[in-house]
Design a protein around this motif. Structure first.
Motif, PDB file in Angstrom:
ATOM      1  N   THR A   1      -9.874   2.956  11.721  1.00 28.16           N
ATOM      2  CA  THR A   1      -9.427   2.696  10.455  1.00 28.16           C
ATOM      3  C   THR A   1      -8.261   3.775   9.755  1.00 28.16           C
ATOM      4  O   THR A   1      -7.535   3.116   8.978  1.00 28.16           O
ATOM      5  CB  THR A   1     -10.817   2.902   9.387  1.00 28.16           C
TER       6      THR A   1
ATOM      7  N   ARG B   1       0.992  -7.405  -5.365  1.00 27.75           N
ATOM      8  CA  ARG B   1      -0.350  -7.165  -4.734  1.00 27.75           C
ATOM      9  C   ARG B   1      -1.249  -8.048  -5.233  1.00 27.75           C
ATOM     10  O   ARG B   1      -2.250  -8.956  -4.398  1.00 27.75           O
ATOM     11  CB  ARG B   1      -0.844  -5.589  -4.680  1.00 27.75           C
TER      12      ARG B   1
ATOM     13  N   HIS C   1       0.971  -1.185  -0.008  1.00 25.46           N
ATOM     14  CA  HIS C   1       0.036   0.044  -0.161  1.00 25.46           C
ATOM     15  C   HIS C   1       0.864   1.301   0.068  1.00 25.46           C
ATOM     16  O   HIS C   1       0.688   2.080  -0.868  1.00 25.46           O
ATOM     17  CB  HIS C   1      -0.929   0.035   1.152  1.00 25.46           C
TER      18      HIS C   1
ATOM     19  N   HIS D   1     -11.043   7.737  -2.154  1.00 30.51           N
ATOM     20  CA  HIS D   1     -10.468   6.781  -1.107  1.00 30.51           C
ATOM     21  C   HIS D   1     -10.170   7.655   0.227  1.00 30.51           C
ATOM     22  O   HIS D   1     -10.960   7.206   1.362  1.00 30.51           O
ATOM     23  CB  HIS D   1      -9.073   6.407  -1.592  1.00 30.51           C
TER      24      HIS D   1
ATOM     25  N   ALA E   1     -10.226   0.029  -4.255  1.00 26.57           N
ATOM     26  CA  ALA E   1      -9.160  -0.712  -4.177  1.00 26.57           C
ATOM     27  C   ALA E   1      -8.628  -1.219  -5.475  1.00 26.57           C
ATOM     28  O   ALA E   1      -7.370  -1.026  -6.244  1.00 26.57           O
ATOM     29  CB  ALA E   1      -9.075  -1.882  -3.058  1.00 26.57           C
TER      30      ALA E   1
ATOM     31  N   ALA F   1     -14.930   0.772  -0.793  1.00 21.36           N
ATOM     32  CA  ALA F   1     -13.569   0.589  -0.526  1.00 21.36           C
ATOM     33  C   ALA F   1     -12.824  -0.559  -1.333  1.00 21.36           C
ATOM     34  O   ALA F   1     -11.964  -0.427  -2.149  1.00 21.36           O
ATOM     35  CB  ALA F   1     -13.113   0.353   0.973  1.00 21.36           C
TER      36      ALA F   1
ATOM     37  N   HIS G   1     -12.257  -4.353   3.556  1.00 20.63           N
ATOM     38  CA  HIS G   1     -12.872  -3.393   2.525  1.00 20.63           C
ATOM     39  C   HIS G   1     -14.545  -3.500   2.634  1.00 20.63           C
ATOM     40  O   HIS G   1     -14.736  -4.485   2.455  1.00 20.63           O
ATOM     41  CB  HIS G   1     -12.154  -3.790   1.142  1.00 20.63           C
TER      42      HIS G   1
ATOM     43  N   LEU H   1     -12.320   7.198   3.608  1.00 22.23           N
ATOM     44  CA  LEU H   1     -11.769   6.652   4.983  1.00 22.23           C
ATOM     45  C   LEU H   1     -12.226   7.497   6.143  1.00 22.23           C
ATOM     46  O   LEU H   1     -12.674   7.315   6.951  1.00 22.23           O
ATOM     47  CB  LEU H   1     -10.158   6.919   4.652  1.00 22.23           C
TER      48      LEU H   1
ATOM     49  N   MET I   1      -7.683   1.402  -7.824  1.00 29.43           N
ATOM     50  CA  MET I   1      -6.345   1.885  -7.570  1.00 29.43           C
ATOM     51  C   MET I   1      -5.263   1.012  -7.909  1.00 29.43           C
ATOM     52  O   MET I   1      -3.975   1.274  -8.046  1.00 29.43           O
ATOM     53  CB  MET I   1      -6.136   2.529  -6.103  1.00 29.43           C
TER      54      MET I   1
HETATM   55  C1  HEM Z   1      -1.433   8.168  -3.228  1.00 33.30           C
HETATM   56  C2  HEM Z   1      -2.046   7.644  -1.918  1.00 33.30           C
HETATM   57  C3  HEM Z   1      -3.023   6.426  -1.825  1.00 33.30           C
HETATM   58  C4  HEM Z   1      -3.142   5.375  -2.527  1.00 33.30           C
HETATM   59  C5  HEM Z   1      -2.682   5.396  -4.051  1.00 33.30           C
HETATM   60  C6  HEM Z   1      -3.719   4.432  -2.138  1.00 33.30           C
HETATM   61  C7  HEM Z   1      -4.174   3.172  -2.154  1.00 33.30           C
HETATM   62  C8  HEM Z   1      -4.922   2.277  -1.633  1.00 33.30           C
HETATM   63  C9  HEM Z   1      -5.105   0.931  -2.302  1.00 33.30           C
HETATM   64  C10 HEM Z   1      -4.781   0.404  -3.447  1.00 33.30           C
HETATM   65  C11 HEM Z   1      -5.824   0.435  -1.033  1.00 33.30           C
HETATM   66  C12 HEM Z   1      -6.434  -1.060  -1.282  1.00 33.30           C
HETATM   67  C13 HEM Z   1      -5.273  -1.824  -0.115  1.00 33.30           C
HETATM   68  C14 HEM Z   1      -5.420  -3.453  -0.746  1.00 33.30           C
HETATM   69  O1  HEM Z   1      -6.071  -3.983  -0.447  1.00 33.30           O
HETATM   70  O2  HEM Z   1      -3.925  -3.547  -0.931  1.00 33.30           O
HETATM   71  C15 HEM Z   1      -5.955   1.188  -0.195  1.00 33.30           C
HETATM   72  C16 HEM Z   1      -6.693   0.885   1.197  1.00 33.30           C
HETATM   73  C17 HEM Z   1      -6.495   1.821   2.332  1.00 33.30           C
HETATM   74  N1  HEM Z   1      -5.597   2.811   2.565  1.00 33.30           N
HETATM   75 FE1  HEM Z   1      -4.949   3.919   0.750  1.00 33.30          FE
HETATM   76  N2  HEM Z   1      -3.792   4.809  -0.629  1.00 33.30           N
HETATM   77  C18 HEM Z   1      -3.350   6.165  -0.556  1.00 33.30           C
HETATM   78  C19 HEM Z   1      -3.497   7.007   0.698  1.00 33.30           C
HETATM   79  C20 HEM Z   1      -3.798   6.562   1.849  1.00 33.30           C
HETATM   80  C21 HEM Z   1      -3.617   7.296   2.988  1.00 33.30           C
HETATM   81  C22 HEM Z   1      -2.990   8.598   3.056  1.00 33.30           C
HETATM   82  C23 HEM Z   1      -4.463   6.663   3.961  1.00 33.30           C
HETATM   83  C24 HEM Z   1      -4.190   6.803   5.617  1.00 33.30           C
HETATM   84  C25 HEM Z   1      -4.360   7.938   5.930  1.00 33.30           C
HETATM   85  C26 HEM Z   1      -4.708   5.455   3.603  1.00 33.30           C
HETATM   86  C27 HEM Z   1      -5.227   4.444   4.223  1.00 33.30           C
HETATM   87  C28 HEM Z   1      -5.791   3.360   3.700  1.00 33.30           C
HETATM   88  C29 HEM Z   1      -6.599   2.484   4.394  1.00 33.30           C
HETATM   89  C30 HEM Z   1      -7.030   2.518   5.913  1.00 33.30           C
HETATM   90  C31 HEM Z   1      -7.084   1.278   3.533  1.00 33.30           C
HETATM   91  C32 HEM Z   1      -7.943   0.106   3.762  1.00 33.30           C
HETATM   92  C33 HEM Z   1      -9.062   0.603   4.290  1.00 33.30           C
HETATM   93  C34 HEM Z   1     -10.042   0.600   2.881  1.00 33.30           C
HETATM   94  O3  HEM Z   1      -9.954   1.501   2.274  1.00 33.30           O
HETATM   95  O4  HEM Z   1     -10.744  -0.402   2.816  1.00 33.30           O
HETATM   96  N3  HEM Z   1      -4.278   5.292   2.133  1.00 33.30           N
HETATM   97  N4  HEM Z   1      -5.295   2.436  -0.303  1.00 33.30           N
END
Ligand code: HEM
Length: 257
Positions: free
Chosen positions: A179, A73, A32, A164, A122, A118, A114, A168, A125
């Motif tokens: 979360t 991933r 991530h 996203h 995901a 979400a 998720h 959140l 993304m």
């Molecule tokens: C360029 C910025 C970001 C990208 C491209 C991104 C991308 C993603 C992706 C692809 C997932 C799915 C995760 C998986 O199943 O592998 C995800 C989930 C998540 N991300 Fe990010 N993220 C970004 C920024 C952030 C930030 C800044 C935070 C925290 C403050 C964050 C917190 C989370 C959390 C808690 C989840 C799991 C919760 C959900 O959405 O189901 N992310 N993110």
């Protein structure tokens, strides 16, 4: 205390019975933050440098690293722990619409992994970076349509990331289950039976080594003088930005000379 076993008192989603549970394993968190960091770096580099600048090659290298992150991933999505597996969160459009409707009414069910919104975010993304890199590589062929498509997809990804972060924030406000920090700590509040039993440090280490290996392979196959790169394991030669001696690396141009 973290929990991963079910008890009879946990059959209802009663916040009073919530404990701290492991949700996001180390490979998921590593990938991530690698994806988030590389995408942010690629966007900043694209904004601050022109494609004629030597620094622009770092924009393209960040993209090539993102491909490896997404590939890992996908593997972890097939073989990883409960909440990381695609099978645990992929859902049809009906489930997404129901979830969005419930959210608007403030009645969406809390989920440890998720939620449907979400889940779609995901997948978007993970797919968008591949499309962004593919169209970025096609710009090499000087087809302007790919440049426009590349930009549109990149801004599309920015919009999905914004959604996203908004999602959140709304989830955190509504469910107060920690979360926002969970992608750092791996921990959330929830029912014990929802937790995973291990953070899987060994697969995370393997993923880190593979990413390091891919980064090293890119670095060694990169010619800083011309700004060209032979894609590791292939014969494909790429021009990263406008090299200092650009004419040297385009066979078609060489032929014309
Ligand atoms: C360029 C910025 C970001 C990208 C491209 C991104 C991308 C993603 C992706 C692809 C997932 C799915 C995760 C998986 O199943 O592998 C995800 C989930 C998540 N991300 Fe990010 N993220 C970004 C920024 C952030 C930030 C800044 C935070 C925290 C403050 C964050 C917190 C989370 C959390 C808690 C989840 C799991 C919760 C959900 O959405 O189901 N992310 N993110």
């Amino acid at each position: 205390m973290t929990g991963n076993g079910s008890t009879s008192t946990e059959s209802k989603d009663d916040p009073a019975s919530h404990v701290t549970i492991r949700v996001w394993d180390l490979p998921t968190r590593l990938l991530h933050w690698a994806l988030a960091g590389l995408f942010a770096a690629a966007m900043v580099l694209a904004a601050l440098t022109s494609e004629h600048s030597p620094a622009f090659r770092w924009h393209m290298l960040a993209g090539l690293m993102m491909v490896a992150v997404v590939a890992l991933r996908v593997v972890w999505g097939l073989f990883g722990s409960k909440h990381a597996r695609f099978g645990s969160f992929l859902c049809g459009p009906g489930a997404l619409l129901r979830y969005l409707g419930d959210s608007l009414k403030g009645r969406d069910a809390r989920q440890a992994g998720h939620n449907p919104g979400a889940a779609y975010g995901a997948i978007a993304m993970l797919v968008l970076p591949l499309a962004i890199v593919a169209t970025g590589l096609m710009v090499q062929g000087r087809k302007e349509i790919f440049e426009e498509l590349h930009k549109a997809l990149a801004y599309g990804m920015v919009a999905v990331v914004a959604g996203h972060l908004l999602g959140l924030g709304l989830h955190a406000f509504r469910h107060r289950d920690r979360t926002i920090g969970s992608m750092v700590t791996g921990l959330k509040r929830g029912m014990g039976k929802e937790g995973i039993s291990s953070f899987h440090p060994i697969p995370a280490l393997v993923a880190l080594l593979l990413l390091g290996g891919w980064g090293a392979a890119l670095a060694t196959s990169f010619d800083a003088r011309t700004g060209s790169l032979v894609l590791p394991g292939t014969q494909v030669k790429l021009q990263l930005g406008e090299g200092a001696e650009r004419g040297d690396v385009h066979p078609s141009e060489d032929d014309d000379d």
